[in-house]
Design a protein around this motif. Structure first.
Motif, PDB file in Angstrom:
ATOM      1  N   LEU A  67      -5.419  -2.784   5.906  1.00  0.00           N
ATOM      2  CA  LEU A  67      -5.595  -1.559   5.122  1.00  0.00           C
ATOM      3  C   LEU A  67      -4.262  -1.067   4.557  1.00  0.00           C
ATOM      4  O   LEU A  67      -4.182  -0.696   3.380  1.00  0.00           O
ATOM      5  CB  LEU A  67      -6.242  -0.467   5.980  1.00  0.00           C
ATOM      6  CG  LEU A  67      -7.690  -0.714   6.380  1.00  0.00           C
ATOM      7  CD1 LEU A  67      -8.169   0.350   7.361  1.00  0.00           C
ATOM      8  CD2 LEU A  67      -8.589  -0.776   5.155  1.00  0.00           C
ATOM      9  N   LEU A  68      -3.218  -1.097   5.374  1.00  0.00           N
ATOM     10  CA  LEU A  68      -1.906  -0.648   4.901  1.00  0.00           C
ATOM     11  C   LEU A  68      -1.334  -1.564   3.822  1.00  0.00           C
ATOM     12  O   LEU A  68      -0.851  -1.094   2.788  1.00  0.00           O
ATOM     13  CB  LEU A  68      -0.930  -0.544   6.076  1.00  0.00           C
ATOM     14  CG  LEU A  68      -1.187   0.592   7.060  1.00  0.00           C
ATOM     15  CD1 LEU A  68      -0.262   0.475   8.271  1.00  0.00           C
ATOM     16  CD2 LEU A  68      -1.002   1.934   6.382  1.00  0.00           C
ATOM     17  N   ILE A  69      -1.380  -2.865   4.069  1.00  0.00           N
ATOM     18  CA  ILE A  69      -0.833  -3.821   3.089  1.00  0.00           C
ATOM     19  C   ILE A  69      -1.630  -3.753   1.787  1.00  0.00           C
ATOM     20  O   ILE A  69      -1.059  -3.730   0.695  1.00  0.00           O
ATOM     21  CB  ILE A  69      -0.824  -5.252   3.672  1.00  0.00           C
ATOM     22  CG1 ILE A  69       0.198  -5.353   4.809  1.00  0.00           C
ATOM     23  CG2 ILE A  69      -0.515  -6.278   2.584  1.00  0.00           C
ATOM     24  CD1 ILE A  69       0.151  -6.666   5.575  1.00  0.00           C
ATOM     25  N   THR A  70      -2.961  -3.699   1.896  1.00  0.00           N
ATOM     26  CA  THR A  70      -3.803  -3.648   0.698  1.00  0.00           C
ATOM     27  C   THR A  70      -3.571  -2.347  -0.061  1.00  0.00           C
ATOM     28  O   THR A  70      -3.550  -2.340  -1.294  1.00  0.00           O
ATOM     29  CB  THR A  70      -5.285  -3.805   1.069  1.00  0.00           C
ATOM     30  OG1 THR A  70      -5.458  -5.006   1.818  1.00  0.00           O
ATOM     31  CG2 THR A  70      -6.162  -3.860  -0.165  1.00  0.00           C
ATOM     32  N   LEU A  71      -3.373  -1.254   0.665  1.00  0.00           N
ATOM     33  CA  LEU A  71      -3.083   0.019   0.006  1.00  0.00           C
ATOM     34  C   LEU A  71      -1.791  -0.076  -0.803  1.00  0.00           C
ATOM     35  O   LEU A  71      -1.732   0.371  -1.954  1.00  0.00           O
ATOM     36  CB  LEU A  71      -2.985   1.136   1.049  1.00  0.00           C
ATOM     37  CG  LEU A  71      -2.780   2.543   0.522  1.00  0.00           C
ATOM     38  CD1 LEU A  71      -3.998   2.996  -0.277  1.00  0.00           C
ATOM     39  CD2 LEU A  71      -2.507   3.498   1.659  1.00  0.00           C
ATOM     40  N   VAL A  72      -0.769  -0.682  -0.226  1.00  0.00           N
ATOM     41  CA  VAL A  72       0.491  -0.867  -0.945  1.00  0.00           C
ATOM     42  C   VAL A  72       0.276  -1.751  -2.179  1.00  0.00           C
ATOM     43  O   VAL A  72       0.783  -1.457  -3.268  1.00  0.00           O
ATOM     44  CB  VAL A  72       1.571  -1.472  -0.014  1.00  0.00           C
ATOM     45  CG1 VAL A  72       2.788  -1.924  -0.797  1.00  0.00           C
ATOM     46  CG2 VAL A  72       1.964  -0.469   1.058  1.00  0.00           C
ATOM     47  N   ILE A  73      -0.500  -2.831  -2.011  1.00  0.00           N
ATOM     48  CA  ILE A  73      -0.780  -3.723  -3.141  1.00  0.00           C
ATOM     49  C   ILE A  73      -1.513  -2.966  -4.246  1.00  0.00           C
ATOM     50  O   ILE A  73      -1.166  -3.053  -5.432  1.00  0.00           O
ATOM     51  CB  ILE A  73      -1.606  -4.949  -2.682  1.00  0.00           C
ATOM     52  CG1 ILE A  73      -0.760  -5.864  -1.795  1.00  0.00           C
ATOM     53  CG2 ILE A  73      -2.161  -5.711  -3.878  1.00  0.00           C
ATOM     54  CD1 ILE A  73      -1.553  -6.979  -1.131  1.00  0.00           C
ATOM     55  N   LEU A  74      -2.536  -2.199  -3.880  1.00  0.00           N
ATOM     56  CA  LEU A  74      -3.343  -1.500  -4.882  1.00  0.00           C
ATOM     57  C   LEU A  74      -2.573  -0.374  -5.565  1.00  0.00           C
ATOM     58  O   LEU A  74      -2.768  -0.119  -6.754  1.00  0.00           O
ATOM     59  CB  LEU A  74      -4.625  -0.960  -4.246  1.00  0.00           C
ATOM     60  CG  LEU A  74      -5.601  -2.016  -3.721  1.00  0.00           C
ATOM     61  CD1 LEU A  74      -6.792  -1.368  -3.042  1.00  0.00           C
ATOM     62  CD2 LEU A  74      -6.036  -2.956  -4.820  1.00  0.00           C
ATOM     63  N   LEU A  75      -1.692   0.292  -4.807  1.00  0.00           N
ATOM     64  CA  LEU A  75      -0.902   1.369  -5.412  1.00  0.00           C
ATOM     65  C   LEU A  75       0.271   0.845  -6.239  1.00  0.00           C
ATOM     66  O   LEU A  75       0.651   1.446  -7.237  1.00  0.00           O
ATOM     67  CB  LEU A  75      -0.374   2.314  -4.326  1.00  0.00           C
ATOM     68  CG  LEU A  75      -1.408   3.167  -3.605  1.00  0.00           C
ATOM     69  CD1 LEU A  75      -0.755   3.959  -2.481  1.00  0.00           C
ATOM     70  CD2 LEU A  75      -2.137   4.088  -4.570  1.00  0.00           C
ATOM     71  N   GLY A  76       0.819  -0.301  -5.825  1.00  0.00           N
ATOM     72  CA  GLY A  76       2.025  -0.801  -6.470  1.00  0.00           C
ATOM     73  C   GLY A  76       1.802  -1.728  -7.650  1.00  0.00           C
ATOM     74  O   GLY A  76       2.707  -1.937  -8.448  1.00  0.00           O
ATOM     75  N   PHE A  77       0.591  -2.278  -7.762  1.00  0.00           N
ATOM     76  CA  PHE A  77       0.349  -3.275  -8.803  1.00  0.00           C
ATOM     77  C   PHE A  77      -0.954  -2.978  -9.520  1.00  0.00           C
ATOM     78  O   PHE A  77      -1.916  -2.511  -8.912  1.00  0.00           O
ATOM     79  CB  PHE A  77       0.300  -4.688  -8.196  1.00  0.00           C
ATOM     80  CG  PHE A  77       1.583  -5.096  -7.555  1.00  0.00           C
ATOM     81  CD1 PHE A  77       2.584  -5.696  -8.299  1.00  0.00           C
ATOM     82  CD2 PHE A  77       1.820  -4.850  -6.208  1.00  0.00           C
ATOM     83  CE1 PHE A  77       3.785  -6.050  -7.712  1.00  0.00           C
ATOM     84  CE2 PHE A  77       3.008  -5.207  -5.607  1.00  0.00           C
ATOM     85  CZ  PHE A  77       4.002  -5.803  -6.366  1.00  0.00           C
ATOM     86  N   ALA A  78      -0.972  -3.268 -10.818  1.00  0.00           N
ATOM     87  CA  ALA A  78      -2.192  -3.084 -11.606  1.00  0.00           C
ATOM     88  C   ALA A  78      -3.246  -4.073 -11.132  1.00  0.00           C
ATOM     89  O   ALA A  78      -2.946  -5.241 -10.887  1.00  0.00           O
ATOM     90  CB  ALA A  78      -1.889  -3.297 -13.085  1.00  0.00           C
ATOM     91  N   ALA A  79      -4.452  -3.592 -11.000  1.00  0.00           N
ATOM     92  CA  ALA A  79      -5.537  -4.443 -10.514  1.00  0.00           C
ATOM     93  C   ALA A  79      -6.068  -5.318 -11.646  1.00  0.00           C
ATOM     94  O   ALA A  79      -6.454  -4.809 -12.695  1.00  0.00           O
ATOM     95  CB  ALA A  79      -6.666  -3.583  -9.946  1.00  0.00           C
TER      96      ALA A  79
END
Length: 176
Positions: A67-79
């Protein structure tokens, strides 16, 4: 210019982060309790029950880490808009499976080593082949290509790459 090399580097960083977190979480789990485990074995603690407890607890921790890693991925990079499944579900699933396999590798090493300092010193020895044989930094040919398919980093980068369809980012060659 093609976006594929940049996308692969970003996906490679996601993979390396998940592998590093998984390994560092589990590398000392068994060895730090070896004396307690041996004492409990005398009163009929089963190996399956002991390992299951480790996998369940670390699996729960892996869900939180995912959840933490995915949150960083989703917040930091365009989906991106993948064809297969949604980016959020795919990134979460790939991250969780990468964490789970690296946790399992860490538990295996923790069961083999003799003490905690040996467990700590194996971290770079486990990470370097994952980085080298991931297929991102170097072109894999010959024996290296066959060996690279044994690395979980290769599978993780491949899963992320399939999600974002990295192959579609490579432009068609120009015809003269």
């Amino acid at each position: 210019a093609t976006l594929a090399p940049l996308a692969l580097r970003v996906l490679f960083v996601f993979t390396c982060a998940a592998i590093w977190v998984g390994l560092s979480t589990s590398l000392q789990e068994i060895i730090k309790e070896s004396q307690i485990y041996l004492r409990e074995r005398l009163v009929n603690l089963g190996l399956f029950a002991y390992l299951s407890s480790k996998v369940v607890v670390l699996g729960g921790l892996a869900i939180l880490q995912t959840l933490l890693i995915t949150l960083v991925i989703l917040l930091g990079f365009a989906a991106p808009t993948p064809d297969l499944i949604s980016w959020q579900v795919g990134a979460s699933t790939t991250t969780f499976l990468t964490l789970l396999t690296s946790l399992s590798l860490g538990l295996l090493v923790s069961a083999i080593v003799k003490n905690s300092s040996q467990a700590n010193s194996t971290l770079p020895l486990l990470l370097l082949p994952q980085i080298i044989f991931s297929g991102v930094l170097f072109k894999m040919e010959g024996v290296a290509s066959k060996l690279s398919w044994l690395m979980l980093s290769r599978w993780s980068v491949g899963a992320y790459g399939a999600l974002v369809n990295v192959n579609a980012m490579v432009p068609e060659p120009t015809k003269l």
